[in-house]
Structure formats: C-alpha cells, structure tokens
Motif scaffolding. Structure first.
Motif, PDB file in Angstrom:
ATOM      1  N   TRP A 127       0.807  -1.224   0.000  1.00 46.05           N
ATOM      2  CA  TRP A 127       0.000   0.000   0.000  1.00 46.05           C
ATOM      3  C   TRP A 127       0.842   1.277   0.000  1.00 46.05           C
ATOM      4  O   TRP A 127       0.278   2.366   0.047  1.00 46.05           O
ATOM      5  CB  TRP A 127      -0.912   0.017   1.236  1.00 46.05           C
ATOM      6  CG  TRP A 127      -2.149  -0.803   1.109  1.00 46.05           C
ATOM      7  CD1 TRP A 127      -2.519  -1.595   0.067  1.00 46.05           C
ATOM      8  CD2 TRP A 127      -3.203  -0.902   2.084  1.00 46.05           C
ATOM      9  NE1 TRP A 127      -3.732  -2.184   0.320  1.00 46.05           N
ATOM     10  CE2 TRP A 127      -4.178  -1.785   1.548  1.00 46.05           C
ATOM     11  CE3 TRP A 127      -3.417  -0.346   3.343  1.00 46.05           C
ATOM     12  CZ2 TRP A 127      -5.352  -2.111   2.237  1.00 46.05           C
ATOM     13  CZ3 TRP A 127      -4.579  -0.673   4.036  1.00 46.05           C
ATOM     14  CH2 TRP A 127      -5.539  -1.540   3.486  1.00 46.05           C
ATOM     15  N   GLY A 136      -6.473   0.841  -1.903  1.00 48.70           N
ATOM     16  CA  GLY A 136      -5.818  -0.202  -1.133  1.00 48.70           C
ATOM     17  C   GLY A 136      -6.689  -1.435  -0.963  1.00 48.70           C
ATOM     18  O   GLY A 136      -6.230  -2.572  -1.119  1.00 48.70           O
ATOM     19  N   TRP A 159       2.644   1.762   5.267  1.00 45.08           N
ATOM     20  CA  TRP A 159       1.538   2.641   4.883  1.00 45.08           C
ATOM     21  C   TRP A 159       1.111   3.394   6.140  1.00 45.08           C
ATOM     22  O   TRP A 159       1.382   2.952   7.270  1.00 45.08           O
ATOM     23  CB  TRP A 159       0.343   1.862   4.307  1.00 45.08           C
ATOM     24  CG  TRP A 159      -0.323   0.964   5.320  1.00 45.08           C
ATOM     25  CD1 TRP A 159       0.013  -0.322   5.619  1.00 45.08           C
ATOM     26  CD2 TRP A 159      -1.405   1.310   6.197  1.00 45.08           C
ATOM     27  NE1 TRP A 159      -0.783  -0.809   6.622  1.00 45.08           N
ATOM     28  CE2 TRP A 159      -1.679   0.160   6.993  1.00 45.08           C
ATOM     29  CE3 TRP A 159      -2.175   2.452   6.391  1.00 45.08           C
ATOM     30  CZ2 TRP A 159      -2.671   0.146   7.974  1.00 45.08           C
ATOM     31  CZ3 TRP A 159      -3.174   2.445   7.359  1.00 45.08           C
ATOM     32  CH2 TRP A 159      -3.420   1.297   8.135  1.00 45.08           C
TER      33      TRP A 159
END
Length: 590
Positions: A127, A136, A159
């Motif tokens: 992500w 995502g 992320w």
C-alpha cells in the motif's frame, strides 16, 4: 582523462591483493553464471561490452563524470570519453549507445530486511503508493481473486492513514465487507494489526485459546468478543505473519524480490537482522545454486532472553569478523545485541534500561572490540542512543574501535550532541527512511522542531561523519532505494504532514552517495564497488531518467533499463539486445 586497468596483471589477483590489504577482510570472488550476451574473452584485452554516449556518474571524486565505459568479464576495464574507450573495441565487442542516458554504480541498500521480507514478496499486497483507502482495499480484492478461500491476503506495514484521501485507516468492517471469503491481515507499521471476520474465525480469536504467537494481544469488546484488532510489537507481529504465510515457496519469493531490486538498479544490500537460522536457508540455497542477482551482506543479532554475550561468543567461535566471497558476506553483529537496550519503534522520549542490561552491553561490546567484529546497533530515540554511547565510550577507553566501522542506525530523534559523540568515537551513521512513514508519530511525541529535522542526515554529513543509506524495508520502508533517495531530497513525509527544514535537505547527488560509495564502505567493499573505476566490479545501472535533473518529486519513478552485476545482465537483457550491436556490424567495420 581516462581511467584504465593494466591488463598485464590478472584482474582477479589484483583485486584479491587489494582486499587482503584491507586488514581482517577475507574475500574470495565467487563466480555466478554468466550472461549469454556478454561473454568474456580469456586472451584479448578487448572489452565484452562498451557503453558509450552516456552521462556516467562515477561517484569517483577523481573523475566524477565520463561518457563511456568498457566492461570485460566481471570488471570495468576503462572509463573516460568515447575516444578514450575506443581502443578497447574488438571484433566481438558489443556496443551499446545509450543516447545520453545516465549510468550509475549499482545501488547498495545499507539497511534492508530483505532476507526475511523478500521471502513473502509475491504473497504480500503493498500500500505504500496507494493514494486512497479504496484503492488499497481494491488491491486486496484483486489478490484474493487469485487465491483459494483458505489463503490469507495481507498488507504488512509501510503505509499510514495520512497518505489516503480519506485520511483514515481501514476498519475491521471495511476488511470484512471488501474481502468476505478470505482471511485478511493488515498491519499498521509495528503499531497494531487488523484481521477481518474470516481472519477472526481462522485464528480462533473469539476462543479462550486463540491461535496466535506469544506476545500478540487480542483486543476484546465488553462481551469478550474479539474486535479484530491485535496488539504486539516487532517480534510478535513477525511471528504472526510467519504463521499466516506458511507454505510459501521461499526461494521463489526471494528470487523475485531480488529481481525487483535489480529493476531499480540495486545490486547489493546489507541485512542488519534477518532472524533465526531458518530465515537464512532460502538465501543460502540460492547462493549454493549460483542464483543470486544481488550481493548480500548480513549480520547476526542476539535473541532476547539475557546472557547475550555468551550467545555472541558461541556464534563467533569459528567465524572470522568479516567473511565475503563476493556474493555473500558475513558482516558482524546487529541490530540487537542486548534486547533490553533496544527501544524498538519507540517515538517518545524517556527510554531507560536497567543497570544490569547496561553492564551486559559493555560485556558484549568489549568482546566485539577485542575480536574486531563490526556491528550496527539500533537506536530510534536519542535516549537510547545516549545509553549505547555511554557503553561504547567505556569500551573505547580500553580497546581501539575507530577502524571497526561500528555504526548506529535510525536516530529518528538524534540530537547534535549525540552525533558529535558518535563522530568522536569514529562511529558511522546508518540512516533509513522510517520517518517518511513515522513523521506524524514523531511530531505527536516530540513536537515540530524535532520532527522537522528528522532524520539528521545532513547534520551528520556536515560534521564529516560517514553516513550510509538504507531503506529499512519491508515493514517501515520501500525496497528499491529511489523512494528513500526522494525522501532525502524533498524532506516531505508520506501524506505531507511533516516537511523537513530546507537547510537539511540533500541534493540528489549527495543522496546517491549514501547508497553507493558510503554503503559500499559500510559493507567493507569500497575497493570493489560503490563507484565506477577501472578495475572495480562491473556493477552498474543504465537509468530511465536523469536523477540529477528530474523534479525531486519524481525520483521514486527511477528504474533501470539495464542492470549489470559483475558484468552479468541481471535485468534488461531484452533492452540490451534491442539497443546494441556487435562491433563488426557497426559503421566502418562492415
């Protein structure tokens, strides 16, 4: 002015002589399979490959720029102008006109958890470059479509919510709704993890005996039911992910991960702490089968449990301090020597350790100094770094350490005073891109002044310290180096929450130095790689864009059109075939 090698001295013997002169570094060059396209000649000084009409960033201060390179066998035989390299063209030399493209030394990631992280590369969903939570979740849905219902899908760090347009993290409901039929796992750095409803069932989280490793805490609601949120830390989360990713072809995943590094021009890395013995088995198998497409250095770290000095002494009984065969290198100890003095991923000040643990650190450091073992120690916070430096200063009063290439890693809240102490001791600084993801947490815990100077790369460089660059991928970093280089140049954290001070930003060339010459130095390999000079290994990359002139925000898009490892094509064979020709077919040679 050209840079050439004397062909009257066998190149391999010359390099081994140089390496032997380095002291305790013992090196044997391990030959891997050669490319069918670039074939070495055993009798002629003619090059196998000439790269010309290039912008060569040599990273060699004595000759910073060139336009042409000659490659013969595993090594660079000449670097200079196109005219300088012309005498190295023979009837079977392949000529590659790169039409002004940039050529750099192969990149080296000085701090990459690639041995462990690479073994699940094809299994994970990433992500770090997703602009929205919706995107995502769609990536997880696409991964689920390719798997049977009992197989997990997973996002394992790298992320933050701030990167998404929604400015929020996923919820358990999001995961359950988007991926109803597969167990799903999403880890937020090392802070917490979420599993969907199917994951709760597979791990039996609602039971009194959930199927999770020790150290993983199951959050429950008032009725005692699992919420789907898990707490833990570096060790527990790593064990949990190993559990849900069982059954992978670890060698295939690692091979694919290494190829992705090659796509970005990376030809080497140092893993500061890969794990226990089983973590090394796929790597050693690739090495044994001569399938490595990168040069891998690794360090051993002491597991938790106390009495770390005895553990280190036992593991080092039959090992030299450094051992490098050219493709696989043992580089000493790191990142954890005494577990209780490791501040993990702590952001806030106030870290302390017990007196007994500090004494254990002095014992293990004294042993390392006596045996002349290099090491790298983890310190996220300035408090942790101060405690470690107290121990190192005590050891340095008895044993010389300045030539051992000891380093501290991270220093997200490292102060000027800490850097000065390191510099006085001869320590180097291994800097990573963690604050690219962690800057919001650093800001919340320490205030804007500290957040806007993290990491203190430029401060250390201005002091004259040796600073080597890593990514800390794959949980708190992006493998492939270029996102880390961009972060050093722009100073903008993911999502833009924190902007580093303008006076602390690096130029692209300064950032490249961290991942070439300086990283090679940390790997005890500065005499063979890290810069493009005649006699050094032909580890290099031809790039798709000029990193010195593209907008800084586009540096992460840099990739290699061609990557060579010791003259062997490890990425871009098709491009080389389409863009090059044999000298006998070139104009004037027909």
């Amino acid at each position: 002015m050209k840079n050439v090698i004397n062909h009257s001295v066998p190149r391999r013997l010359a390099l081994q002589a140089i390496l032997a002169a380095c002291g305790f570094c013992s090196t044997l060059v391990h030959s891997q399979p050669r490319s069918e396209t670039i074939k070495a000649s055993s009798t002629s000084p003619a090059a196998d490959l000439i790269i010309r009409n290039a912008q060569v960033l040599t990273m060699d201060p004595a000759q910073p720029r060139a336009t042409s390179i000659a490659v013969r066998g595993e090594y660079l035989s000449a670097i200079g102008s196109d005219a300088d390299v012309q005498p190295y063209i023979g009837p079977n030399t392949r000529i590659l006109d790169v039409k002004g493209r940039v050529v750099i030394p192969g990149l080296i990631d000085a701090h990459l958890h690639g041995i462990r992280g690479g073994q699940s590369y094809l299994f994970e969903t990433y992500w770090y470059d997703a602009s929205s939570l919706q995107e995502g979740l769609q990536r997880l849905q696409q991964a689920a479509k390719k798997r049977t219902a009992d197989q997990w899908v997973a996002v394992v760090g790298s992320w933050i919510p701030e990167q998404f347009v929604e400015k929020r993290a996923p919820t358990v409901s999001d995961l359950s709704r988007s991926i109803p039929d597969h167990p799903a796992y999403v880890q937020s750095l090392y802070d917490y993890a979420l599993v969907n409803r199917r994951g709760i069932e597979v791990l039996a989280l609602d039971s009194t005996q959930p199927i999770v490793p020790a150290g993983v805490i199951v959050e429950r609601d008032q009725a005692g039911k699992a919420t789907g949120k898990l707490l833990g830390g570096i060790g527990p989360f790593n064990m949990l992910f190993a559990q849900i990713s069982q059954g992978l072809d670890r060698q295939a995943n690692l091979r694919a991960f290494f190829h992705d590094l090659n796509v970005h021009g990376v030809t080497g890395f140092i893993d500061p702490s890969a794990g226990g013995p089983s973590a090394f088995e796929p790597l050693f198998a690739l090495h044994q089968n001569k399938e490595l497409s990168v040069r891998v250095g690794y360090r051993l770290f002491a597991p938790p449990g106390g009495n770390e000095t005895a553990w280190v002494q036992t593991r080092m009984e039959f090992r030299p301090p450094v051992q490098d065969d050219g493709y696989l290198a043992f580089l000493g100890l790191g990142e954890n020597l005494v577990s209780a003095m490791n501040d993990a991923v702590r952001m806030e000040p106030g870290f302390t350790s017990a007196q007994g643990d500090q004494q254990e650190m002095r014992k293990v450091l004294s042993f390392a100094a006596q045996r002349r073992i290099p090491l790298e120690l983890h310190a996220y916070t300035d408090d942790s770094a101060r405690s470690i430096l107290d121990a190192i200063e005590d050891v340095a009063r008895v044993h010389p350490i300045k030539d051992l290439r000891w380093s501290l890693a991270h220093l997200n809240t490292g102060s000027v005073q800490t850097l000065r102490r390191m510099h006085a001791l001869g320590l180097s600084y291994s800097v990573q891109m963690g604050p690219y993801f962690e800057a919001p947490a650093i800001l919340a815990a320490n205030g804007r002044e500290i957040a806007e100077r993290t990491p203190p790369t430029k401060i250390a460089m201005d002091m004259g310290m040796m600073v080597a660059g890593g990514t800390d991928a794959t949980r708190i970093g992006v493998a492939g180096v270029w996102q880390a280089i961009e972060y050093q140049v722009t100073g903008r954290s993911l999502g833009g929450t924190v902007q580093r001070r303008t006076d602390l930003l690096l130029t692209p060339e300064q950032a490249l130095t961290l991942y070439t010459t300086n990283a090679a130095w940390l790997a005890f390999a500065e005499h063979t790689r890290g810069s493009l000079m005649a006699g050094k290994l032909a580890d290099l990359a031809v790039l798709n864009q000029d990193p010195l002139h593209v907008p800084a925000s586009q540096l992460h898009r840099t990739q290699a059109l061609l990557t060579l490892l010791g003259g062997r094509v490890v990425h871009g064979q098709g491009w080389l075939d389409s863009q090059s020709q044999l000298a006998v077919r070139s104009p004037g040679k027909r």
